[in-house]
Design an enzyme around this catalytic site. Structure first.
Site, PDB file in Angstrom:
ATOM      1  N   HIS A 183       0.801  -1.214   0.000  1.00 37.46           N
ATOM      2  CA  HIS A 183       0.000   0.000   0.000  1.00 37.46           C
ATOM      3  C   HIS A 183       0.839   1.272   0.000  1.00 37.46           C
ATOM      4  CE1 HIS A 183      -3.748   1.893  -0.124  1.00 37.46           C
ATOM      5  NE2 HIS A 183      -4.414   1.192   0.785  1.00 37.46           N
TER       6      HIS A 183
ATOM      7  N   ASP B  26      -2.209   1.684  -4.888  1.00 39.97           N
ATOM      8  CA  ASP B  26      -3.488   1.989  -4.253  1.00 39.97           C
ATOM      9  C   ASP B  26      -4.532   0.964  -4.687  1.00 39.97           C
ATOM     10  OD1 ASP B  26      -4.505   2.790  -6.819  1.00 39.97           O
ATOM     11  OD2 ASP B  26      -3.588   4.752  -6.523  1.00 39.97           O
TER      12      ASP B  26
END
Length: 486
Positions: A456, A460
Site C-alpha cells: 500500500h 493503491d
C-alpha cells in the site's frame, strides 16, 4: 671466433634470447606471410622460456592458492558436494566448472577463478562443505606476473589450439550451465549470437539456435538432444531422477528440538522483511468457462509437441499483458521506500510445493513469450523442482509472483508479498458452480477466485482493482489475448 660468457650472465641471455629472435622474425617478410607458427623453447634446471606465436614470457613456478566456497546467497551456509568435474592434476582455466553443490534450495555449479592445476580436493562426493571453507587447492600459472616487464613481448595472435568457445583470444560469455547445454548438443558458442548483457549467451539463445538447425519448435527437454538422423544414432536422454521417497515420521511421543536448516532461515529472513510491508488485499471471482473449453482443444496439440498444457501458462500470460498496462505492479521498492524501480522484464514467479519446501522459480521475460513457450518453461521448472535440481538462476530475479494454492485446495488466501516485489496473487481451485447467463438461465460455470496482495505504500486499491479487472477479462474471453500478443 668464439666468445666466452660468464656463468652469472647465462640465465640473462637465455631470458633475452626469445625476445631477440622474436624481433628478428617479425622483420622477415617471408615468415610474416606464413603467420605466427614457429615455436622456440629453452629449458634449464632453473628457468624455462617458451615462445610461440610472437608471444614471449618468463615462466616461474606457480603459487598454490586455496579456492574457497563463496557465499551463494539465500542465507545458505552449507552445501552438499554432489559431483566433481575435475580431479587432482587436471588443468583448469577461468570459468571452467569445478564441481556441483546442492543446498536445501538449489543446485549450483562452482567455476574456477584462476588458471592453473588442481593440486588437492578437500571433499568427497556427498560430503558437507561450509561457506568460506576451501574446496580445492589450485597451483596458479605465474607466467606473466613474475616476469620483469622488459622480458615480456606480446603480439595478439589466435592460436590454432584455441577452443571453439574462444573468439579472438576472448572466451564467449556464458554460464557453466549454458556451456554444458551447448556441449551436450555439439554447438559451438562462437556461432551463437548472445542476447544477454554485454553479449552474454543465454540458455534461450542455445535453444533458439538449435531450433533453427532442426527447423522445428521443440520443448526444452527435446531440444537437449538433437533429432536423430540416418547418419547419427539417437542419443539416450538421461531422465531426471525422481526424489527419494520421504520416510514416514516415527512417533516417539517426546518433545524434539531441531535447528532450522539454511533454507528455513532464509525464509524466516524473507518473511520478517515482508511483515514490515503494509499489505492490503483484494479478491475477485473469475469465470473460466471459455478458457476451460479452449484449453481442452489445445491440450492434445500441445501433447503432440511433447508439452503438458495446464491453465497456468494462460494465467501467467494474462498477468504479463496486465503488467504492460499497469507497470507499477511490476516494480521494486527499496527498504526506505525512497525509490521505486519499474522492471522492464516480466519475470513471473510460481510458488511450488516441493520435497525441499516452498520454492518460487520464475519464468523469465514472459512479455516476449507465447503461451506455448511459457508451458515449455513451466514443464522444465516443475520437473527440476520435483527432482530438487532447481538452480540459482531459476530462483532469482523474479518481479511478480503467483501462488497456485488451488492445486492443493482452497478458495481464498492472503498471500504475503515477496520483497522487493510490490504485489502477489493467489489462485484458488476451479469449481463447477451454477451461474446465470445473459438470458437469466442457470448454467454450469467454471469459477475460480483470485486473491491479490499489494504494497500500500506504492500501490493503491484503484490500481489493483483495474489490473484485476483487465486480468479477469483476458481469462474470461481468452480470444481477446490474441489482439495484444507480441
Amino acid at each position: 671466433m668464439a666468445a666466452v660468457t660468464p656463468v652469472r650472465c647465462s640465465l640473462r641471455i637465455l631470458r633475452r634470447l626469445p625476445r631477440v629472435v622474436s624481433h628478428r622474425l617479425q622483420q622477415c617478410p617471408r615468415l610474416q606471410a606464413l603467420g605466427p607458427t614457429p615455436v622456440f623453447h629453452i629449458s634449464t634446471p632453473l628457468t624455462s622460456v617458451h615462445w610461440r606465436g610472437f608471444r614471449c614470457s618468463h615462466v616461474a613456478s606457480g603459487q598454490v592458492l586455496q579456492f574457497k566456497l563463496s557465499d551463494i546467497g539465500e542465507g545458505i551456509m552449507e552445501v552438499t558436494v554432489k559431483e566433481w568435474y575435475v580431479k587432482e592434476g587436471d588443468r583448469v582455466s577461468q570459468f571452467d566448472s569445478i564441481c556441483e553443490v546442492q543446498s536445501d534450495k538449489a543446485s549450483v555449479t562452482i567455476t574456477s577463478r584462476y588458471d592453473g592445476i588442481i593440486r588437492k580436493l578437500y571433499y568427497d562426493v556427498d560430503a558437507i562443505a561450509h561457506v568460506g571453507s576451501p574446496l580445492v587447492d589450485i597451483e596458479t600459472d605465474k607466467a606473466l606476473e613474475g616476469a620483469p616487464e622488459e622480458d615480456v613481448v606480446e603480439t595478439p595472435a589466435i592460436s590454432h589450439e584455441q577452443s571453439h568457445q574462444e573468439i579472438k583470444g576472448q572466451k564467449s560469455q556464458a554460464t557453466p550451465a549454458v556451456r554444458r547445454l551447448a556441449m551436450e548438443n555439439n554447438i559451438k558458442l562462437s556461432e551463437v549470437v548472445g542476447t544477454g548483457t554485454d553479449g552474454r549467451i543465454l540458455k534461450e539463445d542455445i535453444i533458439n539456435f538449435l531450433a533453427k538447425q532442426t527447423g522445428a519448435i521443440l520443448p526444452y527437454e527435446v531440444q537437449k538432444t538433437p533429432s536423430p538422423t540416418a547418419d547419427t544414432p539417437p542419443k539416450e536422454k538421461t531422465p531426471i531422477m525422481a526424489p527419494p521417497a520421504i520416510p514416514r515420521p516415527v512417533v516417539t511421543w517426546k518433545d524434539r528440538t531441531e535447528p532450522l536448516n539454511s533454507f528455513q532461515k532464509a525464509m524466516v529472513k524473507s518473511m520478517t522483511a515482508a511483515l514490515k510491508i503494509p499489505h492490503f488485499g483484494y479478491c475477485e471471482e473469475v469465470d473460466l468457462t471459455q478458457l476451460v473449453r479452449l484449453r481442452s482443444e489445445l491440450k492434445d496439440l500441445a501433447e503432440s509437441r511433447g508439452v503438458k498444457l495446464s491453465y497456468m501458462p494462460f494465467f501467467i500470460k494474462a498477468t504479463s499483458l496486465g503488467l504492460l498496462q499497469f507497470p507499477a505492479l511490476n516494480a521494486f521498492v527499496d527498504e526506505g521506500c525512497q525509490n521505486i524501480t519499474f522492471k522492464a522484464s516480466h519475470n513471473i514467479g510460481l510458488a511450488m510445493d516441493t520435497a525441499q519446501g516452498l520454492l518460487v522459480p520464475n519464468v523469465k521475460s514472459v512479455q516476449a513469450l507465447s503461451v506455448f513457450d511459457i508451458a515449455v518453461e513451466l514443464n522444465r521448472l516443475q520437473a527440476l523442482g520435483s527432482a530438487g535440481q532447481l538452480g540459482t538462476a531459476d530462483l532469482t530475479g523474479g518481479t511478480f509472483t503467483l501462488s497456485n494454492i488451488g492445486s492443493i485446495g482452497g478458495t481464498y488466501a492472503k498471500p504475503v508479498i515477496l520483497p522487493p516485489e510490490v504485489a502477489i496473487g493467489a489462485l484458488g481451485k476451479i469449481q463447477v458452480l451454477p451461474r446465470f447467463n445473459s438470458c437469466d438461465e442457470v448454467v454450469k460455470a467454471y469459477i475460480m477466485n483470485v486473491s491479490w496482495s499489494a504494497d500500500h505504500r506504492v500501490i493503491d486499491g484503484a490500481t489493483m482493482s483495474r489490473f484485476s479487472n483487465l486480468w479477469r477479462s483476458y481469462l474470461e474471453n481468452p480470444a481477446s489475448m490474441v489482439l495484444d500478443l507480441k
